[in-house]
Design a protein around this motif. Structure first.
Motif, mmCIF file in Angstrom:
data_model
loop_
_atom_site.group_PDB
_atom_site.id
_atom_site.type_symbol
_atom_site.label_atom_id
_atom_site.label_comp_id
_atom_site.label_asym_id
_atom_site.label_seq_id
_atom_site.Cartn_x
_atom_site.Cartn_y
_atom_site.Cartn_z
ATOM 1 N N SER A 1 0.832 -1.213 0.000
ATOM 2 C CA SER A 1 0.000 0.000 0.000
ATOM 3 C C SER A 1 0.862 1.258 0.000
ATOM 4 C CB SER A 1 -0.919 0.011 1.219
ATOM 5 O OG SER A 1 -1.838 -1.049 1.148
ATOM 6 N N ALA A 2 1.931 1.252 0.783
ATOM 7 C CA ALA A 2 2.835 2.410 0.838
ATOM 8 C C ALA A 2 3.536 2.616 -0.500
ATOM 9 C CB ALA A 2 3.854 2.223 1.957
ATOM 10 N N ASP B 1 1.105 4.089 -2.977
ATOM 11 C CA ASP B 1 0.891 5.505 -2.687
ATOM 12 C C ASP B 1 2.051 6.356 -3.210
ATOM 13 O OD1 ASP B 1 -1.523 4.974 -1.456
ATOM 14 O OD2 ASP B 1 -0.733 5.160 0.587
ATOM 15 N N ILE B 2 3.262 5.898 -2.976
ATOM 16 C CA ILE B 2 4.439 6.652 -3.432
ATOM 17 C C ILE B 2 4.450 6.732 -4.955
ATOM 18 C CG2 ILE B 2 6.969 6.609 -3.588
ATOM 19 C CD1 ILE B 2 6.880 5.342 -0.710
ATOM 20 N N ARG C 1 1.930 6.483 -7.041
ATOM 21 C CA ARG C 1 0.831 7.347 -7.487
ATOM 22 C C ARG C 1 1.194 8.825 -7.307
ATOM 23 N NH1 ARG C 1 -1.266 5.216 -10.875
ATOM 24 N NH2 ARG C 1 -1.881 7.323 -11.288
ATOM 25 N N ARG C 2 1.807 9.149 -6.187
ATOM 26 C CA ARG C 2 2.179 10.549 -5.937
ATOM 27 C C ARG C 2 3.252 11.019 -6.917
ATOM 28 N NH1 ARG C 2 0.066 12.565 -1.030
ATOM 29 N NH2 ARG C 2 -0.933 10.912 0.162
ATOM 30 N N ASP D 1 1.438 11.819 -9.958
ATOM 31 C CA ASP D 1 0.675 13.056 -9.772
ATOM 32 C C ASP D 1 1.541 14.308 -9.942
ATOM 33 O OD1 ASP D 1 -1.592 11.559 -9.299
ATOM 34 O OD2 ASP D 1 -1.548 11.834 -7.112
#
Length: 97
Positions: free
Chosen positions: A48-49, A52-53, A55-56, A59
């Motif tokens: 999950s971490a 998230d990284i 995806r960011r 972004d």
């Protein structure tokens, strides 16, 4: 390994997560993404971490994303380092106010 080196070519989702994890020191040089496929496909805190990284990074434009033949693919953006440096400068300017 530097993340920009780990993501020089288009990589599938699992391999991109592996590159992020390797850059952060979770996986060593002899490791191979195929050894961790199950971890990347289950709900767990490390996966999950890493998601998230990744995806960011997409972004903010440091990593590019495209739909591949079988999976979403990722690679370091040619302008990735410059965009990260720009964000660093924005952060520094913001923290001074």
């Amino acid at each position: 390994m530097d993340l920009s080196e780990g993501l020089t070519d288009w990589l599938d989702h699992d391999s991109a997560l592996f590159a992020v994890g390797r850059a952060l020191g979770f996986f060593g040089p002899p490791d191979d993404p195929s050894h961790h496929r199950l971890m990347f496909r289950t709900d767990n805190p490390l996966c999950s971490a890493l998601v998230d990284i990744l995806r960011r990074l997409v972004d903010i434009g440091a990593v590019q994303e495209r739909e591949g033949i079988a999976d979403t693919e990722f690679r370091w953006s040619p302008e990735g380092a410059a965009r990260v440096e720009d964000l660093d400068r924005l952060w520094e300017d913001d923290s001074r106010t």
